[in-house]
Design an enzyme around this catalytic site. Structure first.
Site, PDB file in Angstrom:
ATOM      1  N   LYS A  48      58.900 -46.983  24.289  1.00 38.47           N
ATOM      2  CA  LYS A  48      59.116 -48.436  23.863  1.00 38.47           C
ATOM      3  C   LYS A  48      59.438 -49.459  24.694  1.00 38.47           C
ATOM      4  O   LYS A  48      59.435 -50.656  24.299  1.00 38.47           O
ATOM      5  CB  LYS A  48      59.987 -48.324  22.538  1.00 38.47           C
ATOM      6  CG  LYS A  48      59.561 -47.527  21.392  1.00 38.47           C
ATOM      7  CD  LYS A  48      60.480 -47.336  20.173  1.00 38.47           C
ATOM      8  CE  LYS A  48      60.118 -46.623  18.922  1.00 38.47           C
ATOM      9  NZ  LYS A  48      59.653 -45.262  19.246  1.00 38.47           N
ATOM     10  N   SER A  72      64.764 -33.452  17.226  1.00 42.49           N
ATOM     11  CA  SER A  72      65.829 -34.368  17.644  1.00 42.49           C
ATOM     12  C   SER A  72      66.727 -35.272  16.546  1.00 42.49           C
ATOM     13  O   SER A  72      65.824 -35.230  15.306  1.00 42.49           O
ATOM     14  CB  SER A  72      65.533 -35.268  18.662  1.00 42.49           C
ATOM     15  OG  SER A  72      64.636 -36.034  18.152  1.00 42.49           O
ATOM     16  N   SER A  73      67.398 -35.877  16.542  1.00 45.60           N
ATOM     17  CA  SER A  73      68.210 -36.710  15.556  1.00 45.60           C
ATOM     18  C   SER A  73      67.200 -37.826  15.381  1.00 45.60           C
ATOM     19  O   SER A  73      66.782 -38.575  16.236  1.00 45.60           O
ATOM     20  CB  SER A  73      69.587 -37.271  15.999  1.00 45.60           C
ATOM     21  OG  SER A  73      69.993 -38.285  14.959  1.00 45.60           O
TER      22      SER A  73
END
Length: 241
Positions: free
Chosen positions: A39, A79-80
């Protein structure tokens, strides 16, 4: 989350990373590895822009005896915050499974792959380098949702609902800013082209950014540092498949 808490998000990402890097250098840490994100490449949201500023700090700080490097990659499955647990929960509840857009794609890798490549990047990195992890081809999120529905054994008529891109969200992500990256001894890792930025000016601009009093001034100050930052305000849609 950061789009709803822009000032605090920038404060956390930029000042938090800057403090950690500065202290690592002050106390002669051997290595500092900053974990970035796809990003940060031509960012369209505040999180990506804040991460890009951290990359610029990594590339231009006088690191003295500390190797300050960054690693840039996309989504890590399991993953979280991963989309997989969210899809599984929605499937168990009988749907609908929500996807933002029928054409949205993302890069994915597994937790062990991400950990191994971060450690390898740290072992070969010298100060100022940004390592890009090879994540293969991007995956369409709707295809991922369809496969999970099928593998779950649930009714294949379970609906997929397209809710629209969120503020700052891209249809697709990128891992490199230019084609000028260089290779390493590991075929899964390449090095991004260095972006030079006058460090005194960078520190001055960061200090101004951290004094932003509202979202409007924050976005202006982000753009001042990250010229390619193009904040997107996406409209919601509601479509069922």
């Amino acid at each position: 989350m950061i789009e709803k808490n822009r000032i605090n998000g920038v404060y956390n990402n930029v000042l938090g990373t800057k403090n950690c890097i500065d202290l690592s250098i002050e106390y002669n840490a051997e290595k500092f590895i900053f974990v970035s994100t796809d990003k940060a490449v031509r960012p369209t949201n505040v999180m990506g822009a804040s991460k890009r500023i951290c990359e610029l700090y990594v590339q231009n700080v006088d690191s003295k005896n500390t190797d300050v490097v960054a690693v840039r990659f996309g989504n890590v499955l399991g993953s979280s915050g991963s989309v997989i647990p969210k899809f599984k929960k929605q499937i168990n509840l009988g749907g609908p499974v929500t996807v933002t857009h029928p054409e949205i794609t993302r890069y994915f890798m597994l937790i062990p792959e991400a950990c191994e490549l971060v450690l390898q990047s740290g072992s070969i990195g010298v100060s100022g380098e940004i390592f890009i992890l090879n994540m293969g081809n991007p995956v369409k999120i709707v295809d991922l949702a369809e496969k999970l529905i099928k593998l779950s054994g649930c009714d294949e008529d379970l609906k997929i609902e397209f809710s629209g891109l969120k503020t700052g969200e891209k249809l697709y992500e990128e891992l490199i800013i230019s084609d000028s990256e260089s290779s390493t001894s590991n075929k899964m890792i390449t090095i991004a082209k260095r972006t030079l930025y006058d460090f005194s000016l960078l520190k001055e601009n960061i200090n101004t950014l951290l004094k932003s009093e509202n979202d409007t001034s924050l976005l202006i100050n982000l753009k001042k540092i990250v010229k390619e930052f193009n904040h997107k305000l996406n409209k919601k849609i509601n479509v069922e498949k």
